[in-house]
Design a protein around this motif. Structure first.
Motif, short mmCIF file in Angstrom:
data_model
loop_
_atom_site.label_atom_id
_atom_site.label_comp_id
_atom_site.label_asym_id
_atom_site.label_seq_id
_atom_site.Cartn_x
_atom_site.Cartn_y
_atom_site.Cartn_z
N SER A 181 7.99 2.35 -8.17
CA SER A 181 9.34 1.81 -7.96
C SER A 181 9.54 1.25 -6.56
O SER A 181 10.56 0.62 -6.27
CB SER A 181 10.39 2.91 -8.19
N TYR A 182 8.55 1.44 -5.68
CA TYR A 182 8.73 1.11 -4.26
C TYR A 182 8.30 -0.32 -3.95
O TYR A 182 7.27 -0.80 -4.43
CB TYR A 182 7.91 2.07 -3.40
N GLY A 183 9.09 -0.97 -3.11
CA GLY A 183 8.73 -2.29 -2.61
C GLY A 183 9.05 -2.41 -1.13
O GLY A 183 9.98 -1.78 -0.63
N LEU A 184 8.28 -3.21 -0.43
CA LEU A 184 8.48 -3.45 1.00
C LEU A 184 8.30 -4.93 1.28
O LEU A 184 7.33 -5.55 0.82
CB LEU A 184 7.46 -2.65 1.82
N ASN A 220 -5.82 15.10 -1.70
CA ASN A 220 -4.57 15.83 -1.91
C ASN A 220 -3.42 14.90 -2.31
O ASN A 220 -2.24 15.25 -2.18
CB ASN A 220 -4.20 16.58 -0.62
N ASN A 221 -3.79 13.72 -2.82
CA ASN A 221 -2.81 12.74 -3.31
C ASN A 221 -1.79 12.34 -2.25
O ASN A 221 -0.61 12.13 -2.55
CB ASN A 221 -2.10 13.28 -4.55
N GLN A 222 -2.26 12.24 -1.02
CA GLN A 222 -1.40 11.80 0.08
C GLN A 222 -1.68 10.33 0.41
O GLN A 222 -2.79 9.85 0.20
CB GLN A 222 -1.62 12.68 1.30
N PRO A 223 -0.68 9.62 0.94
CA PRO A 223 -0.83 8.19 1.17
C PRO A 223 -1.93 7.86 2.16
O PRO A 223 -2.03 8.45 3.24
CB PRO A 223 0.53 7.77 1.72
N VAL A 224 -2.73 6.88 1.81
CA VAL A 224 -3.74 6.32 2.70
C VAL A 224 -3.55 4.81 2.69
O VAL A 224 -3.58 4.18 1.63
CB VAL A 224 -5.17 6.66 2.24
N GLY A 225 -3.31 4.23 3.86
CA GLY A 225 -3.19 2.78 3.96
C GLY A 225 -1.78 2.26 4.09
O GLY A 225 -1.56 1.05 3.96
N THR A 226 -0.80 3.14 4.39
CA THR A 226 0.56 2.66 4.63
C THR A 226 0.56 1.62 5.75
O THR A 226 -0.05 1.85 6.80
CB THR A 226 1.47 3.84 5.00
N ILE A 252 -7.88 3.89 0.06
CA ILE A 252 -6.51 3.38 0.12
C ILE A 252 -5.85 3.52 -1.25
O ILE A 252 -6.38 3.06 -2.26
CB ILE A 252 -6.48 1.93 0.60
N ASN A 253 -4.71 4.19 -1.28
CA ASN A 253 -4.05 4.48 -2.55
C ASN A 253 -2.57 4.10 -2.57
O ASN A 253 -1.86 4.45 -3.51
CB ASN A 253 -4.19 5.98 -2.88
N VAL A 254 -2.08 3.44 -1.53
CA VAL A 254 -0.69 3.00 -1.53
C VAL A 254 -0.60 1.67 -2.29
O VAL A 254 -1.57 0.93 -2.36
CB VAL A 254 -0.13 2.86 -0.10
N PRO A 255 0.56 1.37 -2.88
CA PRO A 255 0.69 0.15 -3.69
C PRO A 255 0.84 -1.10 -2.83
O PRO A 255 1.91 -1.70 -2.72
CB PRO A 255 1.95 0.42 -4.52
N LEU A 256 -0.26 -1.52 -2.21
CA LEU A 256 -0.21 -2.65 -1.29
C LEU A 256 0.27 -3.93 -1.95
O LEU A 256 0.89 -4.78 -1.30
CB LEU A 256 -1.58 -2.87 -0.65
N ASP A 257 0.01 -4.09 -3.26
CA ASP A 257 0.49 -5.29 -3.94
C ASP A 257 2.01 -5.35 -3.96
O ASP A 257 2.58 -6.44 -4.11
CB ASP A 257 -0.04 -5.32 -5.38
N GLY A 279 5.19 -8.74 0.73
CA GLY A 279 6.20 -9.45 1.49
C GLY A 279 6.19 -9.09 2.96
O GLY A 279 6.57 -9.88 3.82
N TYR A 280 5.71 -7.86 3.25
CA TYR A 280 5.57 -7.42 4.65
C TYR A 280 4.15 -7.66 5.16
O TYR A 280 3.97 -8.24 6.23
CB TYR A 280 5.91 -5.94 4.77
N THR A 281 3.15 -7.20 4.42
CA THR A 281 1.78 -7.26 4.93
C THR A 281 1.27 -8.68 5.11
O THR A 281 0.43 -8.93 5.97
CB THR A 281 0.83 -6.48 4.01
N ASP A 282 1.77 -9.62 4.31
CA ASP A 282 1.32 -11.00 4.45
C ASP A 282 1.84 -11.66 5.73
O ASP A 282 1.32 -12.70 6.14
CB ASP A 282 1.78 -11.84 3.25
N THR A 283 2.86 -11.04 6.35
CA THR A 283 3.46 -11.64 7.54
C THR A 283 3.39 -10.74 8.78
O THR A 283 3.78 -11.17 9.86
CB THR A 283 4.94 -11.97 7.28
#
Length: 468
Positions: free
Chosen positions: A309-312, A373-379, A401-406, A410-414
């Protein structure tokens, strides 16, 4: 006032130069573990109380942290790590520090270090810092935030730098007929999306704003920068002029007023701080808000947000001098600590915060433990050293890396082209505190006079800046 729009890559290139991170240092070769990470006996048995996670963190996050503690203690048998839950809050920190209730290794915002150094409230860590094989490779602008007038290091950059971004709930976008793959790029689009979401989802705030515990001022300043304004002018002699009543701040507040009273798109709760707005967002009560782009980790560890459900996306920018507020976290110790505790602390700081940024073995070990431990990697974060080092680090850990980078494109591309603006450098937290009630008034009083509120706050801010 000079133009502060400078993309991060250009800023780091100008400050750090083209040298490689560790491979070109006079110390050890790139890829080899730092001496702090691989252990070695302390001068004697040392018990070190350190900050761990936010209160209320999920068990999986606690398990991951405890696994890291065990790894460190196995490599450093003379040091006993005692984790303590911790959340920095402007309203409680000073009393905790004065009362001696903080851990011996604690975290502070970049903006607080200079005042704490001036007041002799935190320990000098220069000798310990210089033992790090990558000590000379930090972005000087970042490292300077923790240096005293004597040029020595008192607070150490502990986490990568963040830029403020726009966080959004993809499910709420879909429910309102909006495309979560195409989040707002302008403030007009933010307002339009917030109104649609609020109309389609009764009881949900299409957009929300932090308002208390200094976070209202923090995010109002972020929105000021995003509208092309600045809140402070500092002259070469160190004197400063408050400019809280600038056009950018007025535009940011007018937008909030229009959304609250014209669109009815901001819900019914107007008393959020950093922790409570994260909680409400994760619970699906808020569709959009602004905060540091690195907040996803906390949303997972503490608030149980659904990754799908998360977007950035990037902070919308409007105006000729618009920019993105940037900040970060430093690690410090109370002035009362012993040399043995300092020596133990630098080993922990290297192991837990820094070595994973510059050393492949440490980076992989850290990412592996977190992923297990199912913790975020790659925020998404911004480099503490330079982009080349950040790219290399991402390559080291890519399989974990397990965070939803896709959902963050909108943030990572810029993110490396953002015009970054540092937080106001003088009386920062005090000025944020002055702005909290301004934001609250605009959201709770339909007849709030923005000009009068800002003029009053500006007078108070100038009085603070004039204090010697």
């Amino acid at each position: 006032m000079s133009n502060t729009r400078r993309p991060l890559a250009a800023l780091v290139a100008a400050l750090v130069g083209a040298g490689a991170l560790v491979g070109c240092s006079g110390g050890q070769p790139a890829g080899s573990p730092s001496p702090q990470a691989t252990g070695g006996e302390a001068a004697g048995p040392v018990t070190l109380r350190v900050v761990s996670l936010l209160p209320g963190s999920e068990q999986a996050a606690i398990d991951a942290f405890n696994a890291q503690v065990k790894e460190f203690e196995d490599a450093n048998p003379g040091i006993d790590i005692q984790p303590e839950e911790y959340e920095w809050k402007a309203t409680t920190f000073a009393a905790q520090l004065a009362g001696g209730t903080l851990p011996q290794v604690f975290e502070i915002p970049f903006t607080d270090a200079k005042t704490l150094i001036e007041n002799k409230q935190i320990a000098e860590l220069d000798a310990q810092f210089q033992t790090l094989p990558y000590a000379s490779k930090f972005n000087p602008a970042i490292l300077d935030a923790g240096k005293g007038p004597d040029g020595k290091v008192y607070a150490i950059p502990g986490k990568n730098v963040y830029g403020v971004g726009l966080h959004y709930n993809r499910d709420l976008f879909t429910a309102a007929g909006l495309d979560p793959e195409n989040p707002p790029k302008t403030w007009d689009e933010v307002r339009e999306a917030a109104k649609k979401i609020a109309e389609k989802n009764p009881g949900v705030a299409g957009y929300a704003q932090m308002t208390q515990n200094n976070t209202g001022g923090w995010q109002l300043v972020a929105n000021t920068f995003a509208h092309g304004g600045r809140v402070q002018e500092v002259k070469a002699d160190g004197s400063a002029t408050s400019t809280l009543n600038n056009d950018g701040t007025k535009a940011a507040l007018q937008m909030l007023k229009d959304m609250r009273w014209g669109d009815n798109s901001m819900g019914a709760n107007f008393m959020f701080d950093w922790g409570s707005i994260n909680q409400a967002f994760a619970a699906g009560q808020i569709a959009m808000y602004t905060s540091g782009a690195d907040v996803y980790t906390s949303l997972i560890q503490t608030n149980g947000v659904k990754p799908e459900s998360y977007g950035l996306t990037a902070m919308p920018l409007q105006g000729d001098d618009a920019g993105v507020l940037t900040g970060g976290t430093m690690v410090a110790m109370p002035a009362s600590v012993t040399d043995a505790e300092k020596d133990a602390a630098i080993k922990w700081i290297d192991f837990f915060y820094l070595a994973k940024l510059v050393d492949k073995d440490r980076a992989v070990a850290d990412a592996k433990t977190l992923a297990a431990n199912n913790q975020p990697v790659g925020t998404p974060v911004l480099p503490m050293f330079n982009k080349a080092q950040w790219d290399e680090n991402q390559e080291w850990i890519k399989e974990y890396i397990n965070v939803p980078l896709d959902q963050m494109k909108g943030y990572t591309d810029t993110m490396f082209d953002l015009p970054l603006v540092g937080e106001p450098s003088q009386k920062t937290q005090e000025i944020y505190a002055l702005l909290d009630p301004v934001v609250q008034a605009v959201l709770t009083d339909k007849n709030a006079d923005i000009d009068a509120l800002l003029n009053d706050a500006n007078t108070q801010a100038q009085a603070l800046l004039d204090q010697k």
